[in-house]
Design a protein around this motif. Structure first.
Motif, PDB file in Angstrom:
ATOM      1  N   GLY A   1      20.457 -67.838  -0.598  1.00 13.96           N
ATOM      2  CA  GLY A   1      21.297 -67.933   0.596  1.00 13.96           C
ATOM      3  C   GLY A   1      21.970 -69.289   0.723  1.00 13.96           C
ATOM      4  O   GLY A   1      23.180 -69.373   1.017  1.00 13.96           O
ATOM      5  N   ILE A   2      21.230 -70.364   0.472  1.00 12.63           N
ATOM      6  CA  ILE A   2      21.804 -71.705   0.581  1.00 12.63           C
ATOM      7  C   ILE A   2      22.860 -71.917  -0.500  1.00 12.63           C
ATOM      8  O   ILE A   2      23.917 -72.496  -0.237  1.00 12.63           O
ATOM      9  CB  ILE A   2      20.694 -72.769   0.541  1.00 12.63           C
ATOM     10  CG1 ILE A   2      19.875 -72.710   1.834  1.00 12.63           C
ATOM     11  CG2 ILE A   2      21.271 -74.168   0.335  1.00 12.63           C
ATOM     12  CD1 ILE A   2      18.618 -73.549   1.826  1.00 12.63           C
ATOM     13  N   LEU A   3      22.603 -71.427  -1.722  1.00  7.53           N
ATOM     14  CA  LEU A   3      23.604 -71.556  -2.785  1.00  7.53           C
ATOM     15  C   LEU A   3      24.891 -70.810  -2.439  1.00  7.53           C
ATOM     16  O   LEU A   3      25.995 -71.337  -2.622  1.00  7.53           O
ATOM     17  CB  LEU A   3      23.046 -71.036  -4.108  1.00  7.53           C
ATOM     18  CG  LEU A   3      22.018 -71.928  -4.798  1.00  7.53           C
ATOM     19  CD1 LEU A   3      21.439 -71.220  -6.020  1.00  7.53           C
ATOM     20  CD2 LEU A   3      22.630 -73.259  -5.194  1.00  7.53           C
ATOM     21  N   LEU A   4      24.763 -69.592  -1.935  1.00  5.57           N
ATOM     22  CA  LEU A   4      25.954 -68.814  -1.554  1.00  5.57           C
ATOM     23  C   LEU A   4      26.716 -69.482  -0.416  1.00  5.57           C
ATOM     24  O   LEU A   4      27.955 -69.564  -0.444  1.00  5.57           O
ATOM     25  CB  LEU A   4      25.556 -67.390  -1.177  1.00  5.57           C
ATOM     26  CG  LEU A   4      25.076 -66.503  -2.324  1.00  5.57           C
ATOM     27  CD1 LEU A   4      24.585 -65.161  -1.788  1.00  5.57           C
ATOM     28  CD2 LEU A   4      26.171 -66.311  -3.357  1.00  5.57           C
ATOM     29  N   LEU A   5      25.978 -69.978   0.584  1.00  3.93           N
ATOM     30  CA  LEU A   5      26.632 -70.660   1.706  1.00  3.93           C
ATOM     31  C   LEU A   5      27.308 -71.947   1.241  1.00  3.93           C
ATOM     32  O   LEU A   5      28.400 -72.285   1.713  1.00  3.93           O
ATOM     33  CB  LEU A   5      25.617 -70.962   2.807  1.00  3.93           C
ATOM     34  CG  LEU A   5      25.153 -69.761   3.627  1.00  3.93           C
ATOM     35  CD1 LEU A   5      23.981 -70.134   4.522  1.00  3.93           C
ATOM     36  CD2 LEU A   5      26.310 -69.205   4.466  1.00  3.93           C
ATOM     37  N   ALA A   6      26.687 -72.662   0.305  1.00  5.63           N
ATOM     38  CA  ALA A   6      27.278 -73.904  -0.206  1.00  5.63           C
ATOM     39  C   ALA A   6      28.594 -73.633  -0.917  1.00  5.63           C
ATOM     40  O   ALA A   6      29.600 -74.313  -0.665  1.00  5.63           O
ATOM     41  CB  ALA A   6      26.298 -74.600  -1.150  1.00  5.63           C
ATOM     42  N   VAL A   7      28.602 -72.649  -1.804  1.00  4.37           N
ATOM     43  CA  VAL A   7      29.824 -72.322  -2.539  1.00  4.37           C
ATOM     44  C   VAL A   7      30.896 -71.817  -1.576  1.00  4.37           C
ATOM     45  O   VAL A   7      32.068 -72.222  -1.656  1.00  4.37           O
ATOM     46  CB  VAL A   7      29.530 -71.287  -3.651  1.00  4.37           C
ATOM     47  CG1 VAL A   7      30.813 -70.767  -4.275  1.00  4.37           C
ATOM     48  CG2 VAL A   7      28.627 -71.902  -4.715  1.00  4.37           C
ATOM     49  N   GLY A   8      30.505 -70.961  -0.652  1.00  2.49           N
ATOM     50  CA  GLY A   8      31.471 -70.448   0.328  1.00  2.49           C
ATOM     51  C   GLY A   8      32.052 -71.545   1.210  1.00  2.49           C
ATOM     52  O   GLY A   8      33.262 -71.575   1.476  1.00  2.49           O
ATOM     53  N   TYR A   9      31.214 -72.456   1.655  1.00  6.32           N
ATOM     54  CA  TYR A   9      31.683 -73.547   2.521  1.00  6.32           C
ATOM     55  C   TYR A   9      32.594 -74.492   1.748  1.00  6.32           C
ATOM     56  O   TYR A   9      33.624 -74.925   2.266  1.00  6.32           O
ATOM     57  CB  TYR A   9      30.482 -74.289   3.102  1.00  6.32           C
ATOM     58  CG  TYR A   9      30.837 -75.286   4.174  1.00  6.32           C
ATOM     59  CD1 TYR A   9      31.544 -74.904   5.301  1.00  6.32           C
ATOM     60  CD2 TYR A   9      30.460 -76.615   4.054  1.00  6.32           C
ATOM     61  CE1 TYR A   9      31.867 -75.822   6.283  1.00  6.32           C
ATOM     62  CE2 TYR A   9      30.783 -77.537   5.033  1.00  6.32           C
ATOM     63  CZ  TYR A   9      31.470 -77.137   6.149  1.00  6.32           C
ATOM     64  OH  TYR A   9      31.794 -78.042   7.120  1.00  6.32           O
ATOM     65  N   ALA A  10      32.245 -74.803   0.494  1.00  6.14           N
ATOM     66  CA  ALA A  10      33.103 -75.671  -0.329  1.00  6.14           C
ATOM     67  C   ALA A  10      34.451 -74.999  -0.573  1.00  6.14           C
ATOM     68  O   ALA A  10      35.501 -75.652  -0.514  1.00  6.14           O
ATOM     69  CB  ALA A  10      32.419 -75.998  -1.652  1.00  6.14           C
ATOM     70  N   TRP A  11      34.445 -73.692  -0.852  1.00  7.23           N
ATOM     71  CA  TRP A  11      35.696 -72.963  -1.052  1.00  7.23           C
ATOM     72  C   TRP A  11      36.541 -73.012   0.219  1.00  7.23           C
ATOM     73  O   TRP A  11      37.743 -73.265   0.171  1.00  7.23           O
ATOM     74  CB  TRP A  11      35.398 -71.525  -1.442  1.00  7.23           C
ATOM     75  CG  TRP A  11      36.635 -70.692  -1.616  1.00  7.23           C
ATOM     76  CD1 TRP A  11      37.376 -70.579  -2.751  1.00  7.23           C
ATOM     77  CD2 TRP A  11      37.288 -69.918  -0.616  1.00  7.23           C
ATOM     78  NE1 TRP A  11      38.450 -69.753  -2.527  1.00  7.23           N
ATOM     79  CE2 TRP A  11      38.436 -69.338  -1.214  1.00  7.23           C
ATOM     80  CE3 TRP A  11      37.026 -69.646   0.717  1.00  7.23           C
ATOM     81  CZ2 TRP A  11      39.305 -68.523  -0.517  1.00  7.23           C
ATOM     82  CZ3 TRP A  11      37.900 -68.830   1.420  1.00  7.23           C
ATOM     83  CH2 TRP A  11      39.024 -68.260   0.799  1.00  7.23           C
ATOM     84  N   TYR A  12      35.907 -72.749   1.357  1.00  3.09           N
ATOM     85  CA  TYR A  12      36.603 -72.766   2.641  1.00  3.09           C
ATOM     86  C   TYR A  12      37.240 -74.137   2.910  1.00  3.09           C
ATOM     87  O   TYR A  12      38.415 -74.234   3.278  1.00  3.09           O
ATOM     88  CB  TYR A  12      35.628 -72.404   3.773  1.00  3.09           C
ATOM     89  CG  TYR A  12      36.179 -72.644   5.148  1.00  3.09           C
ATOM     90  CD1 TYR A  12      37.125 -71.787   5.702  1.00  3.09           C
ATOM     91  CD2 TYR A  12      35.766 -73.749   5.892  1.00  3.09           C
ATOM     92  CE1 TYR A  12      37.631 -72.019   6.972  1.00  3.09           C
ATOM     93  CE2 TYR A  12      36.259 -73.980   7.144  1.00  3.09           C
ATOM     94  CZ  TYR A  12      37.202 -73.125   7.682  1.00  3.09           C
ATOM     95  OH  TYR A  12      37.706 -73.362   8.929  1.00  3.09           O
ATOM     96  N   LEU A  13      36.471 -75.206   2.719  1.00  2.00           N
ATOM     97  CA  LEU A  13      36.997 -76.558   2.962  1.00  2.00           C
ATOM     98  C   LEU A  13      38.131 -76.873   1.989  1.00  2.00           C
ATOM     99  O   LEU A  13      39.119 -77.529   2.378  1.00  2.00           O
ATOM    100  CB  LEU A  13      35.880 -77.599   2.798  1.00  2.00           C
ATOM    101  CG  LEU A  13      34.796 -77.606   3.868  1.00  2.00           C
ATOM    102  CD1 LEU A  13      33.682 -78.551   3.477  1.00  2.00           C
ATOM    103  CD2 LEU A  13      35.378 -77.979   5.231  1.00  2.00           C
ATOM    104  N   ASN A  14      38.032 -76.437   0.761  1.00  2.00           N
ATOM    105  CA  ASN A  14      39.058 -76.720  -0.235  1.00  2.00           C
ATOM    106  C   ASN A  14      40.356 -75.976   0.054  1.00  2.00           C
ATOM    107  O   ASN A  14      41.433 -76.449  -0.302  1.00  2.00           O
ATOM    108  CB  ASN A  14      38.545 -76.363  -1.636  1.00  2.00           C
ATOM    109  CG  ASN A  14      39.407 -76.928  -2.725  1.00  2.00           C
ATOM    110  OD1 ASN A  14      39.626 -78.122  -2.770  1.00  2.00           O
ATOM    111  ND2 ASN A  14      39.902 -76.066  -3.591  1.00  2.00           N
ATOM    112  N   HIS A  15      40.250 -74.810   0.682  1.00  6.78           N
ATOM    113  CA  HIS A  15      41.452 -73.999   0.946  1.00  6.78           C
ATOM    114  C   HIS A  15      41.978 -74.137   2.365  1.00  6.78           C
ATOM    115  O   HIS A  15      42.808 -73.334   2.781  1.00  6.78           O
ATOM    116  CB  HIS A  15      41.155 -72.528   0.615  1.00  6.78           C
ATOM    117  CG  HIS A  15      41.008 -72.286  -0.855  1.00  6.78           C
ATOM    118  ND1 HIS A  15      39.821 -72.441  -1.512  1.00  6.78           N
ATOM    119  CD2 HIS A  15      41.934 -71.951  -1.797  1.00  6.78           C
ATOM    120  CE1 HIS A  15      39.996 -72.177  -2.800  1.00  6.78           C
ATOM    121  NE2 HIS A  15      41.260 -71.894  -2.999  1.00  6.78           N
ATOM    122  N   GLN A  16      41.528 -75.125   3.085  1.00  5.99           N
ATOM    123  CA  GLN A  16      42.055 -75.339   4.438  1.00  5.99           C
ATOM    124  C   GLN A  16      43.392 -76.024   4.384  1.00  5.99           C
ATOM    125  O   GLN A  16      43.660 -76.857   3.577  1.00  5.99           O
ATOM    126  CB  GLN A  16      41.100 -76.203   5.256  1.00  5.99           C
ATOM    127  CG  GLN A  16      40.115 -75.404   6.027  1.00  5.99           C
ATOM    128  CD  GLN A  16      39.364 -76.273   7.023  1.00  5.99           C
ATOM    129  OE1 GLN A  16      38.991 -77.393   6.757  1.00  5.99           O
ATOM    130  NE2 GLN A  16      39.122 -75.721   8.184  1.00  5.99           N
TER     131      GLN A  16
END
Length: 196
Positions: free
Chosen positions: A181-196
């Motif tokens: 769960g933490i790995l998935l949330l980390a990748v998702g959050y990094a993707w989200y921040l990168n595409h803002q």
């Protein structure tokens, strides 16, 4: 001449609270009434380990900053580690039975808490933290992602100690679900921040 840093008030308060709890535990042992851990008691070796861990957590970031190739805000890292350790010390006083050596989640929980505290303020590097292309592209994405992951690891670590004692059969599943769960949330959050 080296630049002197004044300790932030938050770090001073956290250090004071951590120290007072440690002094309380030592004074109980010296008076012949060691802290109860359910049907066991805190041993002298347990106090020595506890004291050593406290000194390492509060002094380690300063030493790491001295040895690091790139300077970082070691006072902020120390503040986060002191806050996480205070959570463990409060748990030790409130639910001491969780800290018996028989707890299968104790070592994993403390290790995850330490890793989480370190992740929160670690500068970009090649050996520690969430190292994916999105975090390497931007120092802001690196910091926000690693801070978020560090907080999740710290919170999951408290759960590991609790689950390890209350429901040891479920501990491996809790550990697996937490890591994935933490790995998935980390990748998702990094993707989200990168595409803002």
């Amino acid at each position: 001449m080296t630049k002197r840093h004044t300790l932030p008030i938050t770090l001073q308060l956290l250090s004071l609270l951590n120290t007072l709890i440690l002094v309380y535990a030592w004074s109980r042992s010296l008076l012949g009434r060691p802290l109860p851990l359910g049907n066991q008691q805190m041993t002298w070796w347990g106090l020595i380990y506890w004291t050593s861990a406290t000194i390492l957590l509060l002094g380690g970031p300063w030493l790491a900053n001295r040895l690091a190739l790139e300077p970082f805000d070691y006072l902020r890292m120390t503040t986060h580690l002191a806050a996480g350790w205070l959570g463990y010390q409060i748990l030790l006083l409130v639910v001491p039975v969780w800290f018996q050596p028989a707890n299968s989640g104790l070592v994993s929980g403390v290790a995850f808490g330490l890793i989480g505290g370190l992740c929160m303020d670690m500068p970009r590097n090649l050996g520690w933290g969430v190292r994916i292309s999105w975090t390497f592209k931007s120092p802001v994405v690196w910091h926000k992602t690693n801070w978020f992951v560090g907080l999740l690891l710290l919170l999951a670590s408290y759960g590991m100690v609790a689950i390890g004692w209350l429901w040891p059969v479920a501990f491996p599943w809790y550990l697996l679900i937490s890591v994935i769960g933490i790995l998935l949330l980390a990748v998702g959050y990094a993707w989200y921040l990168n595409h803002q």
